[in-house]
Write a protein that holds these residues in place. Sequence first.
Motif, PDB file in Angstrom:
ATOM      1  N   ALA A  12     -23.857  47.408  27.378  1.00 22.77           N
ATOM      2  CA  ALA A  12     -23.774  45.943  27.336  1.00 22.77           C
ATOM      3  C   ALA A  12     -23.120  45.471  26.041  1.00 22.77           C
ATOM      4  O   ALA A  12     -22.259  44.590  26.054  1.00 22.77           O
ATOM      5  CB  ALA A  12     -25.176  45.346  27.488  1.00 22.77           C
ATOM      6  N   LEU A  13     -23.503  46.054  24.918  1.00 24.71           N
ATOM      7  CA  LEU A  13     -22.929  45.655  23.632  1.00 24.71           C
ATOM      8  C   LEU A  13     -21.439  45.962  23.578  1.00 24.71           C
ATOM      9  O   LEU A  13     -20.641  45.135  23.133  1.00 24.71           O
ATOM     10  CB  LEU A  13     -23.647  46.382  22.489  1.00 24.71           C
ATOM     11  N   THR A  15     -19.419  46.232  26.096  1.00 25.33           N
ATOM     12  CA  THR A  15     -18.730  45.320  27.013  1.00 25.33           C
ATOM     13  C   THR A  15     -18.504  43.959  26.364  1.00 25.33           C
ATOM     14  O   THR A  15     -17.399  43.414  26.402  1.00 25.33           O
ATOM     15  CB  THR A  15     -19.561  45.147  28.299  1.00 25.33           C
ATOM     16  N   VAL A  16     -19.551  43.417  25.734  1.00 26.88           N
ATOM     17  CA  VAL A  16     -19.443  42.089  25.111  1.00 26.88           C
ATOM     18  C   VAL A  16     -18.460  42.108  23.951  1.00 26.88           C
ATOM     19  O   VAL A  16     -17.536  41.299  23.893  1.00 26.88           O
ATOM     20  CB  VAL A  16     -20.833  41.625  24.634  1.00 26.88           C
ATOM     21  N   TRP A  17     -18.640  43.038  23.012  1.00 23.45           N
ATOM     22  CA  TRP A  17     -17.773  43.076  21.825  1.00 23.45           C
ATOM     23  C   TRP A  17     -16.361  43.500  22.195  1.00 23.45           C
ATOM     24  O   TRP A  17     -15.395  42.985  21.629  1.00 23.45           O
ATOM     25  CB  TRP A  17     -18.364  43.999  20.777  1.00 23.45           C
ATOM     26  N   GLY A  19     -14.847  42.881  25.029  1.00 24.27           N
ATOM     27  CA  GLY A  19     -14.228  41.703  25.633  1.00 24.27           C
ATOM     28  C   GLY A  19     -13.824  40.677  24.589  1.00 24.27           C
ATOM     29  O   GLY A  19     -12.765  40.066  24.676  1.00 24.27           O
ATOM     30  N   LEU A  20     -14.658  40.511  23.575  1.00 22.68           N
ATOM     31  CA  LEU A  20     -14.357  39.569  22.502  1.00 22.68           C
ATOM     32  C   LEU A  20     -13.109  40.006  21.733  1.00 22.68           C
ATOM     33  O   LEU A  20     -12.208  39.206  21.476  1.00 22.68           O
ATOM     34  CB  LEU A  20     -15.559  39.480  21.554  1.00 22.68           C
TER      35      LEU A  20
END
Length: 34
Positions: A12-13, A15-17, A19-20
């Motif tokens: 999850a981390l 994926t989020v970072w 994507g950012l």
Amino acid sequence: MDTAAILMMLVALITVWGGLVAAIVHLSKNPDPE
């Protein structure tokens, strides 16, 4: 936490970072026309 929970948290981390970072790189290469 067990291994599965840590693995899911890492996914999850990333994926989020990820994507950012991808959004920032995309915007820097293709600035929005004003």
